[in-house]
Design an enzyme around this catalytic site. Structure first.
Site, PDB file in Angstrom:
ATOM      1  N   ARG A 165       0.849  -1.298   0.043  1.00 17.31           N
ATOM      2  CA  ARG A 165      -0.022  -0.167   0.149  1.00 17.31           C
ATOM      3  C   ARG A 165       0.915   1.177  -0.041  1.00 17.31           C
ATOM      4  NH1 ARG A 165      -2.898  -3.553  -0.747  1.00 17.31           N
ATOM      5  NH2 ARG A 165      -4.890  -4.044  -0.107  1.00 17.31           N
TER       6      ARG A 165
ATOM      7  N   SER B 257     -11.101  -1.062   2.442  1.00 18.42           N
ATOM      8  CA  SER B 257     -10.316  -1.135   3.889  1.00 18.42           C
ATOM      9  C   SER B 257     -10.063   0.389   4.384  1.00 18.42           C
ATOM     10  CB  SER B 257      -8.797  -1.930   3.908  1.00 18.42           C
ATOM     11  OG  SER B 257      -9.114  -3.118   3.364  1.00 18.42           O
TER      12      SER B 257
ATOM     13  N   GLU C 191      -5.665   3.825   5.872  1.00 12.49           N
ATOM     14  CA  GLU C 191      -5.253   3.594   4.406  1.00 12.49           C
ATOM     15  C   GLU C 191      -5.977   4.694   3.731  1.00 12.49           C
ATOM     16  OE1 GLU C 191      -5.728  -0.293   2.174  1.00 12.49           O
ATOM     17  OE2 GLU C 191      -6.876   0.674   0.766  1.00 12.49           O
TER      18      GLU C 191
HETATM   19  P1  FAD Z   1      -8.687   8.147  -5.684  1.00 13.49           P
HETATM   20  O1  FAD Z   1      -9.579   7.611  -4.396  1.00 13.49           O
HETATM   21  O2  FAD Z   1      -9.546   9.153  -6.372  1.00 13.49           O
HETATM   22  O3  FAD Z   1      -7.315   8.865  -5.495  1.00 13.49           O
HETATM   23  C1  FAD Z   1      -6.532   7.952  -4.391  1.00 13.49           C
HETATM   24  C2  FAD Z   1      -5.205   8.674  -4.276  1.00 13.49           C
HETATM   25  O4  FAD Z   1      -4.436   8.592  -5.465  1.00 13.49           O
HETATM   26  C3  FAD Z   1      -5.286  10.265  -4.107  1.00 13.49           C
HETATM   27  O5  FAD Z   1      -4.342  10.652  -3.366  1.00 13.49           O
HETATM   28  C4  FAD Z   1      -5.123  10.809  -5.421  1.00 13.49           C
HETATM   29  O6  FAD Z   1      -4.604  12.118  -5.369  1.00 13.49           O
HETATM   30  C5  FAD Z   1      -4.025   9.987  -6.179  1.00 13.49           C
HETATM   31  N1  FAD Z   1      -4.306   9.935  -7.546  1.00 13.49           N
HETATM   32  C6  FAD Z   1      -5.344   9.476  -8.250  1.00 13.49           C
HETATM   33  N2  FAD Z   1      -5.265   9.531  -9.483  1.00 13.49           N
HETATM   34  C7  FAD Z   1      -3.787  10.182  -9.751  1.00 13.49           C
HETATM   35  C8  FAD Z   1      -3.183  10.287 -10.956  1.00 13.49           C
HETATM   36  N3  FAD Z   1      -3.381  10.207 -11.961  1.00 13.49           N
HETATM   37  N4  FAD Z   1      -2.011  10.804 -10.645  1.00 13.49           N
HETATM   38  C9  FAD Z   1      -1.316  10.916  -9.510  1.00 13.49           C
HETATM   39  N5  FAD Z   1      -2.223  10.755  -8.292  1.00 13.49           N
HETATM   40  C10 FAD Z   1      -3.556  10.295  -8.451  1.00 13.49           C
HETATM   41  N6  FAD Z   1      -7.642  -1.053  -2.820  1.00 13.49           N
HETATM   42  C11 FAD Z   1      -6.532  -2.168  -2.944  1.00 13.49           C
HETATM   43  O7  FAD Z   1      -5.469  -1.927  -2.864  1.00 13.49           O
HETATM   44  N7  FAD Z   1      -7.065  -3.552  -2.937  1.00 13.49           N
HETATM   45  C12 FAD Z   1      -8.318  -3.740  -2.819  1.00 13.49           C
HETATM   46  O8  FAD Z   1      -8.786  -4.833  -2.753  1.00 13.49           O
HETATM   47  C13 FAD Z   1      -9.404  -2.711  -2.512  1.00 13.49           C
HETATM   48  N8  FAD Z   1     -10.866  -3.164  -2.496  1.00 13.49           N
HETATM   49  C14 FAD Z   1     -11.734  -1.976  -2.367  1.00 13.49           C
HETATM   50  C15 FAD Z   1     -12.837  -2.259  -2.556  1.00 13.49           C
HETATM   51  C16 FAD Z   1     -13.890  -1.166  -2.291  1.00 13.49           C
HETATM   52  C17 FAD Z   1     -15.280  -1.581  -2.332  1.00 13.49           C
HETATM   53  C18 FAD Z   1     -13.432   0.107  -2.426  1.00 13.49           C
HETATM   54  C19 FAD Z   1     -14.584   1.277  -2.116  1.00 13.49           C
HETATM   55  C20 FAD Z   1     -12.135   0.383  -2.544  1.00 13.49           C
HETATM   56  C21 FAD Z   1     -11.151  -0.485  -2.517  1.00 13.49           C
HETATM   57  N9  FAD Z   1      -9.662  -0.179  -2.605  1.00 13.49           N
HETATM   58  C22 FAD Z   1      -8.909  -1.407  -2.825  1.00 13.49           C
HETATM   59  C23 FAD Z   1      -9.236   0.957  -2.551  1.00 13.49           C
HETATM   60  C24 FAD Z   1      -9.430   1.561  -3.671  1.00 13.49           C
HETATM   61  O9  FAD Z   1      -9.795   1.116  -4.918  1.00 13.49           O
HETATM   62  C25 FAD Z   1      -7.786   1.701  -4.344  1.00 13.49           C
HETATM   63  O10 FAD Z   1      -6.785   2.742  -3.676  1.00 13.49           O
HETATM   64  C26 FAD Z   1      -7.896   2.546  -5.943  1.00 13.49           C
HETATM   65  O11 FAD Z   1      -6.617   2.660  -6.434  1.00 13.49           O
HETATM   66  C27 FAD Z   1      -8.247   4.091  -5.702  1.00 13.49           C
HETATM   67  O12 FAD Z   1      -8.427   4.622  -7.016  1.00 13.49           O
HETATM   68  P2  FAD Z   1      -9.507   5.843  -7.285  1.00 13.49           P
HETATM   69  O13 FAD Z   1      -9.198   5.911  -8.631  1.00 13.49           O
HETATM   70  O14 FAD Z   1     -10.518   5.604  -6.768  1.00 13.49           O
HETATM   71  O15 FAD Z   1      -8.478   6.747  -6.711  1.00 13.49           O
HETATM   72  N1  EPU Z   2     -11.199 -11.023   9.419  1.00 13.26           N
HETATM   73  C1  EPU Z   2     -12.079 -11.074  10.533  1.00 13.26           C
HETATM   74  N2  EPU Z   2     -13.143 -10.498  10.467  1.00 13.26           N
HETATM   75  C2  EPU Z   2     -13.410  -9.385   9.745  1.00 13.26           C
HETATM   76  C3  EPU Z   2     -12.577  -9.084   8.474  1.00 13.26           C
HETATM   77  C4  EPU Z   2     -11.673 -10.130   8.495  1.00 13.26           C
HETATM   78  O1  EPU Z   2     -11.902 -12.225  11.386  1.00 13.26           O
HETATM   79  O2  EPU Z   2     -14.371  -8.695   9.956  1.00 13.26           O
HETATM   80  C5  EPU Z   2     -10.394 -12.116   9.152  1.00 13.26           C
HETATM   81  C6  EPU Z   2     -10.463 -13.098   7.990  1.00 13.26           C
HETATM   82  O3  EPU Z   2     -11.224 -14.154   8.418  1.00 13.26           O
HETATM   83  C7  EPU Z   2      -9.006 -13.419   7.571  1.00 13.26           C
HETATM   84  C8  EPU Z   2      -8.227 -12.084   7.752  1.00 13.26           C
HETATM   85  O4  EPU Z   2      -9.060 -11.518   8.832  1.00 13.26           O
HETATM   86  O5  EPU Z   2      -8.693 -14.323   8.283  1.00 13.26           O
HETATM   87  C9  EPU Z   2      -8.008 -11.291   6.648  1.00 13.26           C
HETATM   88  O6  EPU Z   2      -9.360 -10.891   6.107  1.00 13.26           O
HETATM   89  P1  EPU Z   2      -9.616 -10.667   4.256  1.00 13.26           P
HETATM   90  O7  EPU Z   2      -9.159 -11.873   3.465  1.00 13.26           O
HETATM   91  O8  EPU Z   2     -11.074 -10.513   4.259  1.00 13.26           O
HETATM   92  O9  EPU Z   2      -8.840  -9.588   4.140  1.00 13.26           O
HETATM   93  P2  EPU Z   2      -8.106  -8.125   4.681  1.00 13.26           P
HETATM   94  O10 EPU Z   2      -6.946  -8.398   5.210  1.00 13.26           O
HETATM   95  O11 EPU Z   2      -9.322  -7.636   5.526  1.00 13.26           O
HETATM   96  C10 EPU Z   2      -6.958  -7.249   2.671  1.00 13.26           C
HETATM   97  C11 EPU Z   2      -6.849  -5.895   1.903  1.00 13.26           C
HETATM   98  C12 EPU Z   2      -8.122  -5.886   0.717  1.00 13.26           C
HETATM   99  C13 EPU Z   2      -7.716  -6.980   0.003  1.00 13.26           C
HETATM  100  C14 EPU Z   2      -7.843  -8.381   0.716  1.00 13.26           C
HETATM  101  C15 EPU Z   2      -7.962  -9.331  -0.085  1.00 13.26           C
HETATM  102  C16 EPU Z   2      -5.768  -4.319   3.293  1.00 13.26           C
HETATM  103  C17 EPU Z   2      -5.807  -3.290   4.058  1.00 13.26           C
HETATM  104  N3  EPU Z   2      -6.841  -4.855   2.877  1.00 13.26           N
HETATM  105  O12 EPU Z   2      -8.105  -7.074   3.477  1.00 13.26           O
HETATM  106  O13 EPU Z   2      -7.746  -4.606   0.222  1.00 13.26           O
HETATM  107  O14 EPU Z   2      -9.102  -6.743  -0.874  1.00 13.26           O
HETATM  108  O15 EPU Z   2      -7.082  -8.269   1.625  1.00 13.26           O
HETATM  109  O16 EPU Z   2      -6.768  -9.813  -0.530  1.00 13.26           O
HETATM  110  O17 EPU Z   2      -4.651  -4.917   2.875  1.00 13.26           O
HETATM  111  C18 EPU Z   2      -8.545  -2.227   0.215  1.00 13.26           C
HETATM  112  O18 EPU Z   2      -7.165  -1.992   0.438  1.00 13.26           O
HETATM  113  O19 EPU Z   2      -9.198  -1.201   0.381  1.00 13.26           O
HETATM  114  C19 EPU Z   2      -9.013  -3.652   0.493  1.00 13.26           C
HETATM  115  C20 EPU Z   2     -10.102  -3.801   0.347  1.00 13.26           C
END
Ligand code: FAD
Ligand code: EPU
Length: 350
Positions: A165, A235, A331
């Site tokens: 991240r 997250s 995050e």
């Molecule tokens: P924004 O939220 O608009 O911006 C995020 C940051 O990037 C800001 O600091 C912004 O200034 C900068 N930025 C954006 N575009 C540019 C650019 N072109 N140049 C320079 N800087 C820029 N993240 C994960 O890593 N793994 C996940 O599994 C994951 N699951 C998600 C699930 C949900 C339901 C949601 C809502 C979010 C999740 N995220 C996850 C977080 C998010 O989707 C990511 O961080 C994504 O990359 C953000 O993209 P955005 O276009 O919305 O960026």
């Molecule tokens: N868990 C619980 N309770 C909860 C949530 C999770 O016990 O309410 C336990 C799960 O059972 C598991 C462990 O925690 O044993 C990890 O949970 P999970 O696999 O759901 O993933 P996470 O660590 O909560 C991370 C990323 C996600 C990404 C998933 C899948 C971060 C901060 N988050 O979540 O990214 O999608 O792994 O790889 O690293 C994001 O960054 O926005 C995001 C959604």
């Protein structure tokens, strides 16, 4: 296109009702002749500038008293080498649609990263990751414009300093870097890379990128709220990475606690597990609540204010500190009236 005094509610997935003084839609590189002088003017007036993608990792803590640049640069250009597909992708392309496009066209590799909201240009910023894959595994290069000088720069994947991240784009001296284009490399010879628990043994024998993509989409839809229905930013906190000694102590006290060994005697803990264990699932302040299916996600139950989310985030942070002596780092990027801020600062100012 430029708009003034406009709402950001539809431009952040938390659905927080904030406004910005100016909103600039960057759709073509040639608009830089208009944008760069505007950025300069804002700097001279001490007003903030924010680069925005799809707003899925942002909490607007207040109205924004400056210029928001929404990056909407499109385009996908594909070339091949003997072993790889090389894709040059505009920063405004939707990430999940791009992953789907690759899978549909038999270019596997990105399937573990399906259904992550946001656009291409934001993916390098926090090096998006899920299910054992990270953006860094595929990014070979990118281009950015320095909004201060107007110069175009190119960085290799290694130069982006990707980590969990994290990337060079989170450093203060890179706040003027607007990513315009990203180059992705996908191996023609596909290999499954998955920590994906939902694939059954018979399916494993006949694995394909499309099958993994489908199961990732399914599992994510079960756990994570769809921002189109329920406001959230994924997250809210990062998973804490602690010394092995600290993890061992917690493991002795909490049998069955999930943990992920890292290099250099570090261990990553599951923040969602800690939050659930602290009894915070479903906890609500105003319109903000800890998600029932995934405690690491804070949701907007409909009419949450930024202050509700901030108060709940602080309650979670403090509870985890008190119960486990672990300091959670958020995050989600906090954006205040004058630019980027953080939970500690906004709480201090209340
Ligand atoms: P924004 O939220 O608009 O911006 C995020 C940051 O990037 C800001 O600091 C912004 O200034 C900068 N930025 C954006 N575009 C540019 C650019 N072109 N140049 C320079 N800087 C820029 N993240 C994960 O890593 N793994 C996940 O599994 C994951 N699951 C998600 C699930 C949900 C339901 C949601 C809502 C979010 C999740 N995220 C996850 C977080 C998010 O989707 C990511 O961080 C994504 O990359 C953000 O993209 P955005 O276009 O919305 O960026
Ligand atoms: N868990 C619980 N309770 C909860 C949530 C999770 O016990 O309410 C336990 C799960 O059972 C598991 C462990 O925690 O044993 C990890 O949970 P999970 O696999 O759901 O993933 P996470 O660590 O909560 C991370 C990323 C996600 C990404 C998933 C899948 C971060 C901060 N988050 O979540 O990214 O999608 O792994 O790889 O690293 C994001 O960054 O926005 C995001 C959604």
């Amino acid at each position: 296109m430029i708009e003034t005094n406009c709402s950001l509610k539809a431009l952040n997935t938390f659905s927080i009702d904030a406004k910005t003084q100016i909103l600039f839609h960057l759709r073509e590189i040639k608009q830089l002749v208009e944008l760069l002088p505007l950025v300069k003017k804002m700097r001279n007036e001490n007003k903030p500038v924010l680069i925005l993608g799809a707003g899925s990792n942002i909490l607007f803590c207040d109205d924004f008293s400056g210029l928001v640049i929404k990056v909407e640069l499109l385009g996908i250009n594909i070339s091949t080498t003997a072993n790889d597909y090389i894709l040059r992708v505009g920063a405004g392309e939707n990430w999940h649609q791009f992953v789907t496009y690759c899978i549909d066209n038999d270019m596997g590799g990105l399937e573990n990263l399906a259904l992550i909201p946001g656009v291409m240009g934001a993916a390098p910023v926090q090096n998006i990751g899920a299910y054992g894959s990270e953006f860094k595994d595929f990014c070979v290069a990118l281009e950015y414009i320095d909004l201060e000088t107007g110069q175009l720069h190119k960085l290799s994947g290694d130069e982006c300093k990707f980590a969990y991240r994290d990337s060079i784009f989170k450093q203060k001296n890179m706040c003027n870097a607007l990513i315009t284009q990203v180059t992705i490399k996908l191996a023609k010879k596909w290999q499954a890379k998955n920590r994906n628990v939902v694939i059954s043994e018979p399916e494993r024998l006949n694995l394909s990128a499309k099958k993994i993509y489908d199961s990732i989409c399914q599992i994510r839809a079960q756990k994570l709220p769809d921002p189109a229905q329920t406001g959230n930013a994924g997250s809210f906190f990062k998973n804490p990475v602690v010394d092995k000694k600290v993890a061992d102590k917690l493991l002795n006290e909490n049998l069955g606690m999930p943990y992920y060994p890292q290099c250099e005697d570090k261990v990553k803990l599951a923040a969602g597990w800690l939050i659930e264990k602290a009894g915070l699932k479903g906890r609500q302040i105003g319109g903000a609540a800890v998600h029932q299916q995934q405690a690491l996600v804070i949701i907007n139950k409909g009419n949450a204010t930024a202050q509700d989310v901030i108060n709940l985030a602080e309650l979670v942070r403090q509870s985890i500190k008190d119960k486990f002596n672990i300091e959670l780092q958020h995050e989600v990027r906090f954006i205040g009236k004058l630019g980027e801020t953080n939970l500690a600062k906004v709480i201090e100012n209340v």
